[in-house]
Design an enzyme around this catalytic site. Structure first.
Site, PDB file in Angstrom:
ATOM      1  N   ARG A  63     -46.212  12.329 -26.053  1.00 21.77           N
ATOM      2  CA  ARG A  63     -45.280  13.347 -26.522  1.00 21.77           C
ATOM      3  C   ARG A  63     -45.375  14.665 -25.753  1.00 21.77           C
ATOM      4  O   ARG A  63     -44.512  15.537 -25.888  1.00 21.77           O
ATOM      5  CB  ARG A  63     -45.464  13.568 -28.020  1.00 21.77           C
ATOM      6  CG  ARG A  63     -44.722  12.491 -28.822  1.00 21.77           C
ATOM      7  CD  ARG A  63     -44.632  12.832 -30.281  1.00 21.77           C
ATOM      8  NE  ARG A  63     -45.812  12.473 -31.026  1.00 21.77           N
ATOM      9  CZ  ARG A  63     -46.084  11.242 -31.446  1.00 21.77           C
ATOM     10  NH1 ARG A  63     -45.258  10.252 -31.166  1.00 21.77           N
ATOM     11  NH2 ARG A  63     -47.177  10.986 -32.119  1.00 21.77           N
ATOM     12  N   HIS A  67     -42.366  17.913 -24.895  1.00 20.24           N
ATOM     13  CA  HIS A  67     -42.654  19.314 -25.176  1.00 20.24           C
ATOM     14  C   HIS A  67     -42.790  20.138 -23.905  1.00 20.24           C
ATOM     15  O   HIS A  67     -42.587  21.357 -23.934  1.00 20.24           O
ATOM     16  CB  HIS A  67     -43.915  19.422 -26.027  1.00 20.24           C
ATOM     17  CG  HIS A  67     -43.732  18.968 -27.441  1.00 20.24           C
ATOM     18  ND1 HIS A  67     -43.628  19.841 -28.503  1.00 20.24           N
ATOM     19  CD2 HIS A  67     -43.617  17.730 -27.966  1.00 20.24           C
ATOM     20  CE1 HIS A  67     -43.452  19.161 -29.626  1.00 20.24           C
ATOM     21  NE2 HIS A  67     -43.441  17.871 -29.330  1.00 20.24           N
ATOM     22  N   ASP A  68     -43.127  19.502 -22.804  1.00 24.83           N
ATOM     23  CA  ASP A  68     -43.212  20.213 -21.534  1.00 24.83           C
ATOM     24  C   ASP A  68     -41.838  20.325 -20.871  1.00 24.83           C
ATOM     25  O   ASP A  68     -41.404  21.407 -20.482  1.00 24.83           O
ATOM     26  CB  ASP A  68     -44.189  19.493 -20.591  1.00 24.83           C
ATOM     27  CG  ASP A  68     -44.404  20.257 -19.289  1.00 24.83           C
ATOM     28  OD1 ASP A  68     -44.465  21.498 -19.331  1.00 24.83           O
ATOM     29  OD2 ASP A  68     -44.519  19.609 -18.230  1.00 24.83           O
ATOM     30  N   ASN A  95     -45.641  23.432 -31.678  1.00 26.76           N
ATOM     31  CA  ASN A  95     -46.808  22.848 -31.023  1.00 26.76           C
ATOM     32  C   ASN A  95     -48.128  23.091 -31.746  1.00 26.76           C
ATOM     33  O   ASN A  95     -49.016  22.241 -31.732  1.00 26.76           O
ATOM     34  CB  ASN A  95     -46.931  23.399 -29.592  1.00 26.76           C
ATOM     35  CG  ASN A  95     -45.717  23.104 -28.739  1.00 26.76           C
ATOM     36  OD1 ASN A  95     -44.958  22.180 -29.027  1.00 26.76           O
ATOM     37  ND2 ASN A  95     -45.510  23.888 -27.697  1.00 26.76           N
ATOM     38  N   PRO A 164     -37.209  21.904 -31.245  1.00 24.20           N
ATOM     39  CA  PRO A 164     -36.758  21.696 -32.628  1.00 24.20           C
ATOM     40  C   PRO A 164     -37.921  21.566 -33.589  1.00 24.20           C
ATOM     41  O   PRO A 164     -39.050  21.254 -33.189  1.00 24.20           O
ATOM     42  CB  PRO A 164     -35.984  20.379 -32.531  1.00 24.20           C
ATOM     43  CG  PRO A 164     -36.679  19.630 -31.431  1.00 24.20           C
ATOM     44  CD  PRO A 164     -37.081  20.675 -30.425  1.00 24.20           C
ATOM     45  N   HIS A 194     -41.569   7.922 -31.512  1.00 22.20           N
ATOM     46  CA  HIS A 194     -42.294   7.918 -32.780  1.00 22.20           C
ATOM     47  C   HIS A 194     -42.617   6.509 -33.250  1.00 22.20           C
ATOM     48  O   HIS A 194     -43.081   6.315 -34.376  1.00 22.20           O
ATOM     49  CB  HIS A 194     -41.481   8.662 -33.848  1.00 22.20           C
ATOM     50  CG  HIS A 194     -41.449  10.136 -33.641  1.00 22.20           C
ATOM     51  ND1 HIS A 194     -40.652  10.988 -34.378  1.00 22.20           N
ATOM     52  CD2 HIS A 194     -42.109  10.922 -32.759  1.00 22.20           C
ATOM     53  CE1 HIS A 194     -40.835  12.237 -33.961  1.00 22.20           C
ATOM     54  NE2 HIS A 194     -41.705  12.216 -32.979  1.00 22.20           N
ATOM     55  N   ASP A 246     -44.375   5.085 -38.221  1.00 22.58           N
ATOM     56  CA  ASP A 246     -43.668   3.859 -38.609  1.00 22.58           C
ATOM     57  C   ASP A 246     -44.702   2.840 -39.061  1.00 22.58           C
ATOM     58  O   ASP A 246     -45.901   3.133 -39.110  1.00 22.58           O
ATOM     59  CB  ASP A 246     -42.752   3.343 -37.484  1.00 22.58           C
ATOM     60  CG  ASP A 246     -43.470   2.559 -36.393  1.00 22.58           C
ATOM     61  OD1 ASP A 246     -44.721   2.508 -36.383  1.00 22.58           O
ATOM     62  OD2 ASP A 246     -42.780   1.977 -35.537  1.00 22.58           O
ATOM     63  N   ASP A 253     -42.754  -0.608 -30.381  1.00 19.67           N
ATOM     64  CA  ASP A 253     -41.733  -1.628 -30.621  1.00 19.67           C
ATOM     65  C   ASP A 253     -40.542  -0.973 -31.315  1.00 19.67           C
ATOM     66  O   ASP A 253     -40.461   0.248 -31.383  1.00 19.67           O
ATOM     67  CB  ASP A 253     -42.309  -2.776 -31.468  1.00 19.67           C
ATOM     68  CG  ASP A 253     -42.922  -2.284 -32.778  1.00 19.67           C
ATOM     69  OD1 ASP A 253     -42.636  -1.128 -33.180  1.00 19.67           O
ATOM     70  OD2 ASP A 253     -43.684  -3.042 -33.404  1.00 19.67           O
TER      71      ASP A 253
END
Length: 336
Positions: A63, A67-68, A95, A164, A194, A246, A253
């Protein structure tokens, strides 16, 4: 009569423009094939060891790319620590207490500096490590485009203005992604990151007890799943407790999309992709076709990885700090 020699200010301007143009044009597969042939295999080996040590770190490193790249391009600015004169991005609202495993990037950098010092940028490490995180977790593998330079500064304000929050709805996410020429399909596919990892109770407590200020839970949450989340994240409880994003948090997956269809999305910004009409079709498609999700995810990661600021940079020796000032070298022809 004007001198035929180019003035120094104009010459320097031309050199800067050339550097910026070349910096953007250089991104290509196999960028380090001659300067550091073992770069990509070294990154993957360190990631593999990190995964064995703590499997959650793989999702955390993946992730970092999002963010970068969304804050002034993929330039490794996210990795810079604060200084007395600069507030970096690590403590930005999206962050702080959320991003982690920066030490894995440090390990990769140390390993690369041993075999080819001063060659591989931290910005490229983030891109390679994100790809390897997905591949090592059972997801797709792909060829990454490399050749980025590292930013000379970071901006907490820029991150706060761009990134966001977990409360974001699909409409605001669509608008945000469109600013970076990323489509609705890209948005939904990249949200599939995610598929692995965990989220904090702090990020969802509002939708469990006070969605949109209603004093009630989000109606989109499956009742049985909400009961499970209520037990995990009681009102007034520890906001740093984590839950799975999840049902298969260590395996990349399309389970994430199946969960959204069933009302079992962990974050508001996840479940809203199914409740919104414009994004729902992609959620349904990816829930039914894992190959289509993998293909769209790879395309989205490559497009996001191409985001560049065009600003001059460097190859940092330490991903957390910019390099020290270089000794001034006299260039006789500049005096002509």
């Amino acid at each position: 009569m004007k001198s035929k020699a180019m003035s120094i200010p104009l010459l320097l301007f031309v050199l800067i423009v050339i550097q910026m143009t070349m910096g953007e044009a250089q991104l290509c597969p196999g960028y380090y094939s001659t300067t550091c042939p073992k770069a990509e295999s070294t990154v993957r080996e360190v990631m593999r060891k990190a995964m064995i040590r703590e499997i959650r770190s793989i999702a955390s490193v993946m992730r970092l790319q999002f963010h970068d790249c969304f804050v002034n391009g993929c330039d490794g600015s996210l990795l810079l620590d604060d200084t007395p004169t600069m507030l970096g991005e690590k403590l930005a609202l999206s962050n702080i207490n959320s991003l982690r495993s920066f030490e894995v990037v440090d390990e990769i950098k140390v390993a690369l500096e041993k075999i080819c010092p001063g060659v591989v940028s931290c910005a490229d490490i983030v891109i390679m490590a994100a790809r390897d995180a997905v591949a090592l977790s059972g997801g797709p593998d792909w060829e990454v485009r490399l050749g980025r330079k590292d930013s000379l500064y970071a901006s907490q304000e820029d991150s706060d203005n761009i990134m966001p929050s977990p409360r974001a709805n699909a409409t605001s996410l669509i608008d945000l992604f469109s600013k970076f020429n990323l489509s609705t399909e890209d948005l939904v596919a990249l949200s599939g990151s995610h598929s692995i990892g965990k989220g904090r109770c702090f990020s969802i407590v509002f939708r469990l007890y006070n969605q949109s200020g209603s004093g009630k839970p989000d109606r989109a949450i499956d009742p049985y799943f909400r009961e499970k989340l209520d037990n995990l994240c009681p009102l007034g409880g520890d906001g740093n407790v984590t839950g799975n994003l999840d049902a298969t948090p260590t395996y990349f997956d399309n389970r994430y999309f199946k969960d959204l269809v069933a009302g079992r999305g962990f974050l508001n910004s996840d479940e809203t992709l199914y409740t919104n009409e414009e994004t729902r079709k992609w959620v349904v498609k990816f829930s039914e076709d894992q190959a289509a999700f993998f293909d769209a995810f790879v395309k989205g990661m490559v497009k996001m990885g191409d985001l560049q600021s065009g600003r001059p940079g460097e190859v940092r020796k330490n991903c957390r700090v910019v390099n020290g000032p270089k000794k001034r070298v006299s260039v006789p022809w500049l005096a002509l």
